[in-house]
Design an enzyme around this catalytic site. Structure first.
Site, PDB file in Angstrom:
ATOM      1  N   THR A 173       0.819  -1.209   0.000  1.00 17.45           N
ATOM      2  CA  THR A 173       0.000   0.000   0.000  1.00 17.45           C
ATOM      3  C   THR A 173       0.854   1.260   0.000  1.00 17.45           C
ATOM      4  O   THR A 173       2.046   1.221   0.333  1.00 17.45           O
ATOM      5  CB  THR A 173      -0.919   0.060   1.232  1.00 17.45           C
ATOM      6  OG1 THR A 173      -0.120   0.248   2.399  1.00 17.45           O
ATOM      7  CG2 THR A 173      -1.746  -1.211   1.394  1.00 17.45           C
ATOM      8  N   CYS A 174       0.200   2.378  -0.306  1.00 16.99           N
ATOM      9  CA  CYS A 174       0.852   3.704  -0.286  1.00 16.99           C
ATOM     10  C   CYS A 174       0.934   4.238   1.129  1.00 16.99           C
ATOM     11  O   CYS A 174       0.842   5.451   1.338  1.00 16.99           O
ATOM     12  CB  CYS A 174       0.036   4.681  -1.124  1.00 16.99           C
ATOM     13  SG  CYS A 174       0.264   4.481  -2.873  1.00 16.99           S
ATOM     14  N   ASP A 175       1.055   3.382   2.098  1.00 17.78           N
ATOM     15  CA  ASP A 175       1.083   3.792   3.487  1.00 17.78           C
ATOM     16  C   ASP A 175       2.490   3.535   4.012  1.00 17.78           C
ATOM     17  O   ASP A 175       3.003   2.412   3.923  1.00 17.78           O
ATOM     18  CB  ASP A 175       0.049   2.970   4.253  1.00 17.78           C
ATOM     19  CG  ASP A 175      -0.129   3.447   5.676  1.00 17.78           C
ATOM     20  OD1 ASP A 175      -1.258   3.806   6.036  1.00 17.78           O
ATOM     21  OD2 ASP A 175       0.858   3.449   6.440  1.00 17.78           O
ATOM     22  N   ASN A 226      -6.494   1.055   0.076  1.00 20.20           N
ATOM     23  CA  ASN A 226      -5.760   1.224  -1.184  1.00 20.20           C
ATOM     24  C   ASN A 226      -6.367   0.432  -2.334  1.00 20.20           C
ATOM     25  O   ASN A 226      -5.742   0.231  -3.356  1.00 20.20           O
ATOM     26  CB  ASN A 226      -4.288   0.811  -1.052  1.00 20.20           C
ATOM     27  CG  ASN A 226      -3.377   1.930  -0.582  1.00 20.20           C
ATOM     28  OD1 ASN A 226      -2.351   2.196  -1.173  1.00 20.20           O
ATOM     29  ND2 ASN A 226      -3.750   2.603   0.486  1.00 20.20           N
TER      30      ASN A 226
END
Lengths: 357, 357
Positions: free
Chosen positions: B303-305, B346
């Site tokens: 994810t973009c986390d 996401n």
């Protein structure tokens, strides 16, 4: 989700940043009605996965308004995005640039750089981005592979409260842009990423202050060669539009000497409040009993998980007559909540979303 | 999920702890086939919510084998449990005892006490339990309200590696039991809670060591007045039965000077690996390329986390020729994985479970 608030936040941002391409970070809240509204308003989209591409296209976005901004993607997901018309990708590694070149020939690509994220509530660490030196090489490589090297991307850290939090990365982007221009590789764009803050218990400065600081940074570092600018806000658009109504399950003390009460809600870290991890985000609370005397509380969620405690170090006070069955509304919960819900932890269902028009 | 392994772990525990009531902590893995198998084997169930009660009953458990062990429950959830035949509740507050008395009249109730959890990978903090003094009063109250005060419950902390980790709490339970016996209130049972460990990269001692230490503690503190004993294992039954097959999305370096590679998998903290928070649980890994030379890695999710990093401080080495598209199997992932998955963070789908018979 209060849709008029989403629209207001988007238009306020658009007005504060004229000419800037606003790409909504869909991961912040993928509620279809939110995406549809933003598409109607002319917003563009920052997506992280094929499902988010499908969601945007299904809700009226045009493929040319989508940026596949997750640098971590499978070859088949790049191919799928390309097949659906997406032509803009963010990358931060040689392998990904080569995979984009293979499966999305001729696409535009931005290289994400590592930046320090001072002033951010959620600094991004080193998971995303590469050094400016490597990014410069990879932009060159992109051109060699037939891609359009569009520019530099970065992320100044989520909930970035410092208006100057973007400055150092803009300076890096300008240096890379100037260096490549001297070699004949023309970058046209800079992608400022996410990070624009939302109001929680702590209110950030007005959006105009962030816009002014960013505009000044761009002017300072790029001079007259003003680039096209992209920004990828998530929480700044949707957080304040959200309200979660919870129910008090139990109010209890653990010992006769306890100075604070434990207030257990029917939502916790696994039901959507993942951003309370480390107590990073402190949501404002509102209850049925507001107005009378209050006292200190620890606030926890309903699962049998000891980590499912929302606020223990952060000082909260709630009404002394708060009881099981009363409502506690969590304000500013429109970002990074429902999509974080666990599918079924402890048998509790995920958070449902209702939209108010 | 390898169902024969689940059966083996359950029967090994049952054999090591003869006469002890084994209540499987459903939250560890609510896969219906797992619950069904355990019901067939005569296992009982520790549940946290109405949905978990329904799951157990639908899969063949009898209501008298269910303990509603979550001290945090709504009045209507207690009423629902009672309506479905559940007659055993764990409590830790006056309000909950009164609510159980009102909505589950005549039920058996255990009072959970706060304990120190030295030796546990996941100590339970203060979210659950009350002081022994308060618990004693609440057991008295339960009797006054027409409930059956069954005994003391506690939790020695999840993944409790020290065989003596249960001793101090057993001592407290024995003291409360003796004190109330002197007043004519006869507690018959002690509930040892969860905490029995599973094997990850670090292997715990054999189950017999934990059984022997617990048996000795009971003998030492309760003497000849041996109580009925309940235990609520979760991960000890299911963890080692699980395997998650992931795919490498990207292998990259962030700078030319990097000594380690970043290996990005298509599963991370939000796709089911929540127990890597704080790197508490270190899963063994197996790859397609095992056997050749290896080197140090950071392992992260898709994810973009930025928090979606699995192992950064914990030292892992993976094959030098590991590439995007290769498989990495995460071993021992049968507990606290699939049900923790986010619904759609996401845009990535939750973890699916497949059972092998």
């Amino acid at each position: 989700m209060d849709l008029p608030t989403v629209r207001d936040r988007f238009t306020a941002l658009r007005d504060a940043l004229p000419g800037v391409g606003i790409f909504y970070a869909v991961k912040a809240n993928p509620t279809p009605e939110v995406v549809e509204l933003l598409a109607q308003q002319g917003c563009r989209f920052d997506v992280a996965s094929p499902n988010e591409i499908d969601l945007c296209l299904d809700r009226g976005a045009r493929p040319e308004t989508i940026s596949y901004s997750n640098p971590i993607k499978k070859a088949r997901d790049i191919a799928y995005a390309y097949e659906r018309g997406v032509r803009l990708f963010v990358s931060d590694s040689e392998h990904d640039v080569r995979t984009v070149a293979e499966h999305a020939p001729g696409a535009r690509v931005m290289l994400r750089i590592l930046v320090a994220a001072n002033g951010s509530t959620y600094p991004f660490g080193k998971k995303f981005g590469c050094t400016p030196e490597m990014a410069t090489d990879l932009l060159r490589l992109a051109a060699e592979l037939g891609l359009v090297p569009l520019g530099v991307a970065f992320h100044a850290g989520s909930q970035q409260l410092d208006p100057n939090g973007w400055d150092a990365a803009i300076a890096d982007a300008a240096l890379i842009t100037a260096k490549l221009r001297a070699e004949g590789v023309e970058l046209t764009t800079v992608n400022l990423g996410g990070g624009l803050p939302a109001g929680y218990r702590e209110q950030p400065r007005p959006v105009a202050d962030y816009a002014a600081a960013i505009t000044a940074s761009l002017r300072r570092h790029f001079g007259d060669a003003a680039p096209e600018v992209m920004i990828e806000p998530g929480r700044a658009i949707v957080a304040e539009a959200g309200l979660i109504r919870s129910e008090v399950v139990l109010v209890a003390k653990k010992s006769y000497a306890d100075e604070h009460r434990w207030v257990f809600l029917d939502i916790g870290r696994y039901g959507g409040l993942a951003e309370t991890e480390g107590e990073a985000i402190a949501y404002p609370l509102r209850t049925d009993k507001d107005g009378g005397p209050v006292g200190p509380v620890v606030i926890a969620g309903p699962t049998c998980d000891a980590d499912d405690v929302l606020y223990q170090s952060t000082h909260y006070e709630l009404p002394l007559d708060l009881r099981a069955g009363d409502h506690v509304d969590l304000i500013g919960t429109g970002a990074y909540t429902s999509s974080y819900s666990s599918v079924a932890f402890n048998g509790f269902p995920p958070l449902a979303t209702y939209c108010v028009r």
